[in-house]
Design a protein around this motif. Structure first.
Motif, short mmCIF file in Angstrom:
data_model
loop_
_atom_site.label_atom_id
_atom_site.label_comp_id
_atom_site.label_asym_id
_atom_site.label_seq_id
_atom_site.Cartn_x
_atom_site.Cartn_y
_atom_site.Cartn_z
N HIS A 40 29.68 37.89 21.53
CA HIS A 40 28.50 38.46 22.41
C HIS A 40 28.21 37.86 24.16
O HIS A 40 28.67 36.65 23.83
N HIS A 41 27.11 38.96 24.86
CA HIS A 41 27.30 38.18 26.13
C HIS A 41 25.98 37.85 26.49
O HIS A 41 25.18 38.10 25.54
N SER A 43 24.49 35.16 29.28
CA SER A 43 24.20 35.51 30.50
C SER A 43 24.07 34.15 31.22
O SER A 43 23.60 32.82 30.23
N SER A 89 44.98 37.15 27.06
CA SER A 89 43.76 37.32 28.17
C SER A 89 42.62 35.34 27.31
O SER A 89 42.82 34.52 26.57
N ALA A 93 35.62 35.25 28.57
CA ALA A 93 35.42 36.78 29.63
C ALA A 93 34.31 35.98 30.24
O ALA A 93 33.46 36.14 29.72
N THR A 94 34.35 36.82 31.51
CA THR A 94 33.20 36.74 32.98
C THR A 94 32.82 38.24 33.02
O THR A 94 33.96 39.48 32.88
N THR A 95 31.71 38.72 32.36
CA THR A 95 31.62 39.89 32.60
C THR A 95 30.17 39.95 34.04
O THR A 95 29.35 39.12 34.44
N SER A 96 30.02 41.51 33.94
CA SER A 96 28.52 41.72 35.17
C SER A 96 27.39 40.91 34.72
O SER A 96 26.78 40.41 34.68
N ARG A 97 27.83 40.90 33.06
CA ARG A 97 26.24 40.21 31.68
C ARG A 97 26.37 39.40 31.62
O ARG A 97 25.19 38.98 30.64
N TYR A 99 28.67 35.53 30.22
CA TYR A 99 29.92 35.53 30.05
C TYR A 99 30.07 35.63 27.68
O TYR A 99 29.37 35.39 27.62
N THR A 100 31.39 35.85 27.76
CA THR A 100 31.68 36.01 26.14
C THR A 100 32.67 35.41 25.94
O THR A 100 34.06 35.24 26.11
N ARG A 102 35.42 35.22 23.72
CA ARG A 102 36.29 35.89 22.39
C ARG A 102 36.83 35.73 21.52
O ARG A 102 38.37 34.69 21.62
#
Length: 329
Positions: A40-41, A43, A89, A93-97, A99-100, A102
């Motif tokens: 899950h993301h 923030s 990978s 992971a860094t996303t616009s929302r 960190y996740t 995986r």
């Protein structure tokens, strides 16, 4: 590969023979929060709250990015970075929302614990011996308090409390299964330790009373009730619940249903059933007891956090004293 949170937060890579143990409470808290929210993301703002609470540094976003970068390097291994055919990978992971983490096919010890306890609950009615074995395997995964040394914010605190409740429930199920299979003599010592460690949890008193009674130790079984009542009155100002009171009456009257050969198990009998609890005479104290138990659990969490805080201060004092000695030397 397994992420472990049933104790100190760590990653165990059996294939590579690596044990990854983050250094520093912030790194452990960051990894713990990401494992709890795996898939899950999360923030950046929530992770900042998790690590620093109401006192974030002026450059909190940069500080968080630094912690994430260090954690990525710690988790990476051969073939986990770069663009080769065996590269994978990054774990984080860094996303616009935000960190996740995986995990993919990798699992956590908490997920294994929950899977084993779920299977034990399913087979318990038909095969209590197998259920007890599954529960012992599940409980053997615990290496200490859940997320030990990582509880700084709400994410880890809530998960630690939920996992601890799951551990206590698994213990209740396991000792209940042992009683179903006639192993009452084997578990009295362990149950005595449990009521000492968890003096407000009535189910452990219930199990110990049945175990003592089946060992022919009626007086000690009744003494356990007196100990439970004294502790509950002293700590919470309430009487034992209807289940424990009904069990005391059954022991006093040598109820045949308490015999080791009796079926169903005493916990399934009327005095311990929810229906009995609803129809039996109740008091205001009976209704308040679950809330009091929750307050007691929160109190134990606060005590654990205070202990961790004291240990961190002691470590800080030792480090600063060592640094001062090097400067003056």
């Amino acid at each position: 590969m397994e992420f472990r949170i049933l104790g100190l937060v760590e990653v165990r890579d059996e294939q590579a023979g690596r044990r990854i143990l983050p250094a520093g409470v912030k790194q452990r808290a960051l990894l713990g929060a990401l494992v709890v929210k795996a898939g899950h993301h999360v923030s950046g703002h929530r992770l900042i709250d998790e690590l620093w609470g109401d006192h974030p540094p002026a450059n909190a976003a940069n500080a968080l990015q630094g912690h994430v970068a260090r954690l990525r390097r710690l988790l990476s291994g051969p073939g986990e970075q770069g663009s080769g055919p065996h590269a994978r990978s990054p774990w984080i992971a860094t996303t616009s929302r935000g960190y996740t983490l995986r995990l993919g096919p990798v699992e956590t010890d908490a997920a294994r614990f929950q899977r084993l306890t779920g299977e034990a609950r399913r087979v318990l009615p038909a095969d209590p011996g197998h259920a007890a074995e599954l529960l012992r395997r599940a409980l053997s995964l615990w290496r200490g308090p859940a997320l030990e040394g990582s509880v700084l914010g709400d994410i880890c605190a809530a998960e630690a409390a939920q996992l601890e409740e799951g551990r206590l429930t698994a213990l209740e199920m396991m000792y209940g299964a042992c009683l179903r299979t006639g192993r009452h003599r084997e578990i009295t010592g362990e149950l005595v330790e449990l009521i000492t460690d968890h003096p407000l949890r009535e189910k452990f008193y219930d199990l110990l009373m049945v175990a003592f009674y089946r060992c022919g130790r009626q007086a000690e079984a009744l003494g356990v009730y007196d100990r439970a009542r004294g502790r509950l009155m002293r700590e919470l100002g309430v009487e034992p619940g209807p289940g424990l009171r009904g069990l005391r009456e059954a022991i006093l009257h040598h109820d045949p249903a308490l015999a080791a050969s009796a079926r169903p198990f005493p916990a399934d009998l009327p005095w311990a059933s929810p229906q009995h609890a609803r129809t039996a005479p109740t008091t205001a104290e009976d209704a308040v007891l679950p809330l009091c138990e929750e307050i007691a659990r929160l109190h134990r969490r606060i005590e654990r956090l205070q202990s961790e805080h004291t240990q961190l201060l002691r470590r800080f004092d030792e480090l600063t004293a060592g640094a001062a000695q090097r400067v003056t030397g």
